[in-house]
Design an enzyme around this catalytic site. Structure first.
Site, PDB file in Angstrom:
ATOM      1  N   LEU A 197       0.827  -1.211   0.000  1.00  0.00           N
ATOM      2  CA  LEU A 197       0.000   0.000   0.000  1.00  0.00           C
ATOM      3  C   LEU A 197       0.859   1.257   0.000  1.00  0.00           C
ATOM      4  O   LEU A 197       0.550   2.238   0.671  1.00  0.00           O
ATOM      5  CB  LEU A 197      -0.962   0.011   1.191  1.00  0.00           C
ATOM      6  CG  LEU A 197      -1.998  -1.123   1.249  1.00  0.00           C
ATOM      7  CD1 LEU A 197      -2.830  -1.014   2.518  1.00  0.00           C
ATOM      8  CD2 LEU A 197      -2.876  -1.124   0.023  1.00  0.00           C
ATOM      9  N   CYS A 198       1.947   1.225  -0.749  1.00  0.00           N
ATOM     10  CA  CYS A 198       2.819   2.396  -0.847  1.00  0.00           C
ATOM     11  C   CYS A 198       3.168   2.683  -2.308  1.00  0.00           C
ATOM     12  O   CYS A 198       4.308   3.020  -2.626  1.00  0.00           O
ATOM     13  CB  CYS A 198       4.078   2.221  -0.002  1.00  0.00           C
ATOM     14  SG  CYS A 198       4.926   0.648  -0.202  1.00  0.00           S
TER      15      CYS A 198
END
Length: 284
Positions: free
Chosen positions: A87-88
């Site tokens: 999630l980056c």
């Protein structure tokens, strides 16, 4: 066509997701400030240590140390630094893509892999690539001890002549929205690189310069690895903050679109009911 109830459920689900992404952005922003301060504090220390080593190098004619011994690069240790979580955005994928390119370019040599971070470890496992050593779940509470453990492993492999060179790949922190994939050669240390400093100052050494050089050289490797870990941690938080901000805005746009569709369906239902009432009254 989805029913009114389905659209309301979808809106509620997207709103919950938006709250989550906003919370993750806030957490990453708070962590980024601390990680950024640590990066900016580590950079001058690493530069100053390099200047001290360069000053010592200028005063020593015949330097002998296992960490500057140059051998033909037949066996290479490749250290891949990724995050422990996703999630980056493209943070991990950029590193892994550059790592695949490095592996293809050095396919003629024997490669040993050292994975730092769960994402890199899992990537290598899925492709059945042998991992020499792995360090995972260290970025939640990153400290100097982790860099020391990694550097001790790297130094031991090099001094025991199990590898002939050590390369490090990580994300260098540039700004909140910009990270640069960096591939650096950690070992062997180049005397020319250490000696690339201004004119040496006239220091008075309490111990022989060779003894000081021997003690500082492993510390320099530790500092370089520690700085890379700090850069990677700051880059991860910056990338996650930017990614969660984009996700929050996309969720807002989706909520607006779903709300518009819901209002259209409600208006169509109301219009249909009015027509039915009018038609029934006309028939009577």
């Amino acid at each position: 066509m989805p029913s009114l109830l389905d659209i309301r459920r979808r809106i509620r689900s997207v709103k919950n997701t938006q709250q989550l992404t906003k919370a993750m952005k806030t957490v990453s922003a708070a962590k980024l400030r601390r990680a950024q301060d640590r990066v900016f504090s580590a950079r001058p220390y690493a530069e100053q240590l390099k200047k001290v080593l360069g000053n010592l190098t200028a005063r020593l004619e015949n330097i002998e140390h296992p960490l500057i011994a140059v051998r033909p690069e037949q066996r290479i240790l490749f250290v891949i630094v990724t995050a422990d979580r996703g999630l980056c955005g493209a943070f991990n994928s950029n590193i892994l893509r550059a790592s695949q390119l490095f592996l293809r370019e050095h396919s003629a040599q024997s490669l040993e892999l050292l994975a730092v971070g769960r994402k890199g470890r899992d990537f290598l496992r899925r492709r059945a690539l042998p991992i020499k050593v792995e360090f995972v779940n260290i970025f939640s509470k990153l400290d100097y001890g982790h860099a020391k453990d990694i550097s001790e492993t790297v130094i031991k492999l090099y001094t025991d002549a199990e590898v002939d060179a050590v390369y490090l790949i990580y994300n260098e922190f540039k700004s909140v929205i910009q990270q640069r994939v960096a591939v650096e050669k950690v070992l062997p240390l180049s005397r020319g690189e250490l000696g690339d400093t201004p004119a040496p100052q006239d220091y008075i050494f309490e111990q022989p310069p060779q003894d000081i050089f021997n003690r500082l050289l492993p510390r320099y490797v530790e500092i370089q690895i520690y700085r890379a870990l700090l850069e990677s941690a700051a880059s991860e938080h910056g990338a996650r903050m930017a990614s969660m901000d984009t996700a929050s805005r996309n969720a807002g746009e989706m909520i607006d679109m779903l709300t518009l569709n819901m209002n259209r369906i409600r208006q169509a239902a109301i219009t249909r009911e009015i027509i039915e009432v009018v038609s029934g009254a006309g028939a009577l």
